[in-house]
Design an enzyme around this catalytic site. Structure first.
Site, PDB file in Angstrom:
ATOM      1  N   ASN A   1     -10.146  -0.239  -0.173  1.00  0.00           N
ATOM      2  CA  ASN A   1      -8.689  -0.102  -0.154  1.00  0.00           C
ATOM      3  C   ASN A   1      -8.137  -0.690  -1.462  1.00  0.00           C
ATOM      4  O   ASN A   1      -8.211  -1.902  -1.671  1.00  0.00           O
ATOM      5  CB  ASN A   1      -8.151  -0.850   1.069  1.00  0.00           C
ATOM      6  CG  ASN A   1      -6.643  -0.771   1.197  1.00  0.00           C
ATOM      7  OD1 ASN A   1      -5.945  -0.350   0.273  1.00  0.00           O
ATOM      8  ND2 ASN A   1      -6.128  -1.193   2.332  1.00  0.00           N
TER       9      ASN A   1
ATOM     10  N   HIS B   1      -3.242   7.244   2.116  1.00  0.00           N
ATOM     11  CA  HIS B   1      -3.627   5.920   1.614  1.00  0.00           C
ATOM     12  C   HIS B   1      -5.014   5.605   2.166  1.00  0.00           C
ATOM     13  O   HIS B   1      -5.282   5.795   3.351  1.00  0.00           O
ATOM     14  CB  HIS B   1      -2.601   4.880   2.074  1.00  0.00           C
ATOM     15  CG  HIS B   1      -3.091   3.474   1.890  1.00  0.00           C
ATOM     16  ND1 HIS B   1      -3.605   3.037   0.688  1.00  0.00           N
ATOM     17  CD2 HIS B   1      -3.173   2.427   2.750  1.00  0.00           C
ATOM     18  CE1 HIS B   1      -3.971   1.774   0.825  1.00  0.00           C
ATOM     19  NE2 HIS B   1      -3.726   1.385   2.056  1.00  0.00           N
TER      20      HIS B   1
ATOM     21  N   CYS C   1       0.815  -1.223   0.000  1.00  0.00           N
ATOM     22  CA  CYS C   1       0.000   0.000   0.000  1.00  0.00           C
ATOM     23  C   CYS C   1       0.847   1.272   0.000  1.00  0.00           C
ATOM     24  O   CYS C   1       0.321   2.360  -0.249  1.00  0.00           O
ATOM     25  CB  CYS C   1      -0.961  -0.001   1.176  1.00  0.00           C
ATOM     26  SG  CYS C   1      -2.030  -1.437   1.193  1.00  0.00           S
TER      27      CYS C   1
HETATM   28  N1  ACO Z   1     -18.560  -8.403   9.296  1.00  0.00           N
HETATM   29  C1  ACO Z   1     -19.048  -8.602  10.517  1.00  0.00           C
HETATM   30  N2  ACO Z   1     -18.281  -8.843  11.588  1.00  0.00           N
HETATM   31  C2  ACO Z   1     -16.952  -8.883  11.378  1.00  0.00           C
HETATM   32  C3  ACO Z   1     -16.364  -8.676  10.116  1.00  0.00           C
HETATM   33  C4  ACO Z   1     -17.236  -8.435   9.044  1.00  0.00           C
HETATM   34  N3  ACO Z   1     -16.792  -8.214   7.785  1.00  0.00           N
HETATM   35  N4  ACO Z   1     -15.035  -8.760  10.241  1.00  0.00           N
HETATM   36  C5  ACO Z   1     -14.780  -9.015  11.539  1.00  0.00           C
HETATM   37  N5  ACO Z   1     -15.914  -9.092  12.223  1.00  0.00           N
HETATM   38  C6  ACO Z   1     -16.089  -9.349  13.649  1.00  0.00           C
HETATM   39  C7  ACO Z   1     -14.945 -10.189  14.225  1.00  0.00           C
HETATM   40  O1  ACO Z   1     -15.145 -11.562  13.959  1.00  0.00           O
HETATM   41  C8  ACO Z   1     -15.025  -9.863  15.672  1.00  0.00           C
HETATM   42  O2  ACO Z   1     -16.082 -10.612  16.245  1.00  0.00           O
HETATM   43  P1  ACO Z   1     -15.921 -11.261  17.722  1.00  0.00           P
HETATM   44  O3  ACO Z   1     -15.730 -10.065  18.619  1.00  0.00           O
HETATM   45  O4  ACO Z   1     -17.206 -11.970  17.890  1.00  0.00           O
HETATM   46  O5  ACO Z   1     -14.721 -12.112  17.634  1.00  0.00           O
HETATM   47  C9  ACO Z   1     -15.459  -8.394  15.696  1.00  0.00           C
HETATM   48  O6  ACO Z   1     -16.006  -8.141  14.376  1.00  0.00           O
HETATM   49  C10 ACO Z   1     -14.313  -7.455  15.936  1.00  0.00           C
HETATM   50  O7  ACO Z   1     -13.185  -7.849  15.167  1.00  0.00           O
HETATM   51  P2  ACO Z   1     -11.871  -7.000  15.127  1.00  0.00           P
HETATM   52  O8  ACO Z   1     -10.913  -7.611  14.151  1.00  0.00           O
HETATM   53  O9  ACO Z   1     -11.402  -6.780  16.533  1.00  0.00           O
HETATM   54  O10 ACO Z   1     -12.473  -5.677  14.543  1.00  0.00           O
HETATM   55  P3  ACO Z   1     -11.855  -4.262  14.498  1.00  0.00           P
HETATM   56  O11 ACO Z   1     -12.715  -3.317  15.194  1.00  0.00           O
HETATM   57  O12 ACO Z   1     -10.390  -4.282  14.836  1.00  0.00           O
HETATM   58  O13 ACO Z   1     -11.988  -3.952  12.967  1.00  0.00           O
HETATM   59  C11 ACO Z   1     -10.601  -3.858  11.020  1.00  0.00           C
HETATM   60  C12 ACO Z   1     -11.338  -4.760  11.992  1.00  0.00           C
HETATM   61  C13 ACO Z   1     -11.613  -2.999  10.294  1.00  0.00           C
HETATM   62  C14 ACO Z   1      -9.844  -4.697  10.002  1.00  0.00           C
HETATM   63  C15 ACO Z   1      -9.643  -2.986  11.852  1.00  0.00           C
HETATM   64  O14 ACO Z   1      -8.817  -3.762  12.655  1.00  0.00           O
HETATM   65  C16 ACO Z   1      -8.813  -2.116  11.026  1.00  0.00           C
HETATM   66  O15 ACO Z   1      -9.273  -1.137  10.500  1.00  0.00           O
HETATM   67  N6  ACO Z   1      -7.519  -2.440  10.889  1.00  0.00           N
HETATM   68  C17 ACO Z   1      -6.629  -1.698  10.067  1.00  0.00           C
HETATM   69  C18 ACO Z   1      -6.283  -2.535   8.981  1.00  0.00           C
HETATM   70  C19 ACO Z   1      -6.635  -2.022   7.626  1.00  0.00           C
HETATM   71  O16 ACO Z   1      -7.421  -1.161   7.383  1.00  0.00           O
HETATM   72  N7  ACO Z   1      -5.970  -2.638   6.734  1.00  0.00           N
HETATM   73  C20 ACO Z   1      -6.101  -2.350   5.391  1.00  0.00           C
HETATM   74  C21 ACO Z   1      -4.965  -2.977   4.719  1.00  0.00           C
HETATM   75  S1  ACO Z   1      -3.492  -2.474   5.392  1.00  0.00           S
HETATM   76  C22 ACO Z   1      -3.112  -1.099   4.792  1.00  0.00           C
HETATM   77  O17 ACO Z   1      -3.630  -0.720   3.776  1.00  0.00           O
HETATM   78  C23 ACO Z   1      -2.151  -0.370   5.507  1.00  0.00           C
END
Ligand code: ACO
Length: 340
Positions: free
Chosen positions: A297, A267, A130
């Site tokens: 993304n 990004h 990215c």
């Molecule tokens: N739909 C519904 N529920 C979901 C989904 C989905 N698509 N995905 C995850 N969940 C659930 C999980 O299973 C979990 O459930 P549980 O509590 O029962 O176990 C709950 O949601 C929370 O999961 P987390 O992974 O803790 O969710 P979080 O709030 O951290 O959000 C996310 C996840 C959006 C990926 C977040 O961590 C984030 O924004 N991370 C940054 C990573 C990113 O954006 N990467 C992009 C690529 S990297 C880059 O470009 C730099």
């Protein structure tokens, strides 16, 4: 007189197929996996993304973006003396997507009745996930400053839909396909001119496992898992601090302050990462270009796609200071301060 690399044209391309969050809900439901529009919007800001046709590759998307960028700059393929493509979803193991793109640009130029195309100029790929476009722009800027090039096409192009695991709801809803390109040209100025004022890029391989696509090709087979893996919370935590440091570094190197920044083009990973970074930099939301809701993304394509959108809708104007910043797998991160 000092040489600057100036952005003289931008272009972008999104594949026709647009999938809303509701489309993703239905796609995943067919696999007995639950997700919802509410969850995706609240955690990421994403409302839709584009997926390329199975016959279409990164070089095809890059080609469309480059044709638009060249038209915006008033340049022809024959004027281009450097092509750098940032991608993590190349058309093939080799040759580079940049070489394939170069040939497509040449064929199109000849079909348009031009005498020659871009054949002969150096063309290569950069792989920094990215952060790829920030890396590509930094490399092209350095080549222009040393006189190795005068008119570069710098491109980010991805078909991330090909490497998504549709059984993993934590990642497959986040990404999309697309391409963005800029024409970067040498200009000479006394003192501070327009163009790239400062750039900085970094990597730290110790974080390589929190965001990766670990599969490889060996002995005629794909070994390991060729789909994207991500520890989302770990990426989130790391990303905000690194983006803040890179952004401040590039602004300082340019001899500016954060008050001088007219626009932040981050990004487009996730609205929460963008808002957290902007808040740390004390940049208000109305100075941040956001396209993640429409595009998801798109990895290396996300920054040039957002830049092109804001140039074309008139928000980004000539003479303004624009801060580009990215973070991605590797881990890699960086920022470029550019005066338009
Ligand atoms: N739909 C519904 N529920 C979901 C989904 C989905 N698509 N995905 C995850 N969940 C659930 C999980 O299973 C979990 O459930 P549980 O509590 O029962 O176990 C709950 O949601 C929370 O999961 P987390 O992974 O803790 O969710 P979080 O709030 O951290 O959000 C996310 C996840 C959006 C990926 C977040 O961590 C984030 O924004 N991370 C940054 C990573 C990113 O954006 N990467 C992009 C690529 S990297 C880059 O470009 C730099």
């Amino acid at each position: 007189m000092k040489v600057y690399a100036r952005i003289t044209g931008t272009g972008s391309y999104l594949p026709e197929q647009r999938l809303t969050n509701q489309d993703m809900v239905e796609r995943l439901a067919a696999r007995n996996i639950e997700t919802s529009d509410d969850w995706i919007v609240e955690r990421t800001g994403i409302r839709s993304r584009h997926f390329a046709h199975p016959d279409s590759s990164s070089s095809d998307l890059a080609f469309q973006a480059c044709r638009r960028a060249l038209a915006a700059a008033g340049r022809k393929a024959a004027d281009v003396d450097l092509i750098v493509v940032a991608t993590s979803t190349p058309d093939m193991v080799f040759p580079s997507t940049a070489s394939i793109l170069q040939h497509k640009l040449t064929l199109a130029a000849l079909a348009d009745g031009e005498e020659r195309g871009a054949a002969g100029c150096p063309a290569f790929d950069v792989q920094a996930v990215c952060t790829g476009f920030i890396y590509a722009l930094t490399v092209a800027d350095a080549m222009i400053k040393t006189g190795a090039a005068r008119c570069a096409l710098v491109v980010g192009a991805e078909v991330f839909s090909r490497i998504l695991d549709f059984n993993d709801r934590t990642t497959c809803v986040l990404f999309g396909d697309g391409a963005g390109a800029v024409v970067l040209e040498a200009t000479e100025h006394e003192g501070h001119g327009s163009g790239i004022l400062a750039a900085e890029i970094h990597a730290d391989g110790k974080h390589r496992e929190i965001l990766c696509t670990p599969g490889t090709v060996s002995g005629g087979q794909v070994l390991g898992d060729p789909t994207l893996k991500m520890d989302g919370p770990a990426v989130f935590k790391l990303a905000v601090g690194l983006l803040d440091a890179a952004a401040r570094g590039a602004v300082e190197k340019a001899g500016l302050t954060l008050d001088d920044v007219d626009w932040l083009v981050p990004h487009q990973a996730n609205i929460r990462i963008m808002q957290s970074t902007a808040k740390k930099l004390k940049l208000t939301d109305d100075r941040v270009i956001v396209t993640v809701h429409d595009h998801g993304n798109t990895s290396a394509a996300s920054i040039p796609l957002a830049l092109d959108q804001a140039v074309h809708d008139g928000r980004i104007q000539q003479g303004q200071n624009v801060l580009l910043e990215g973070v991605g797998g590797g881990f890699t991160w960086g920022a470029v301060m550019v005066r338009m």
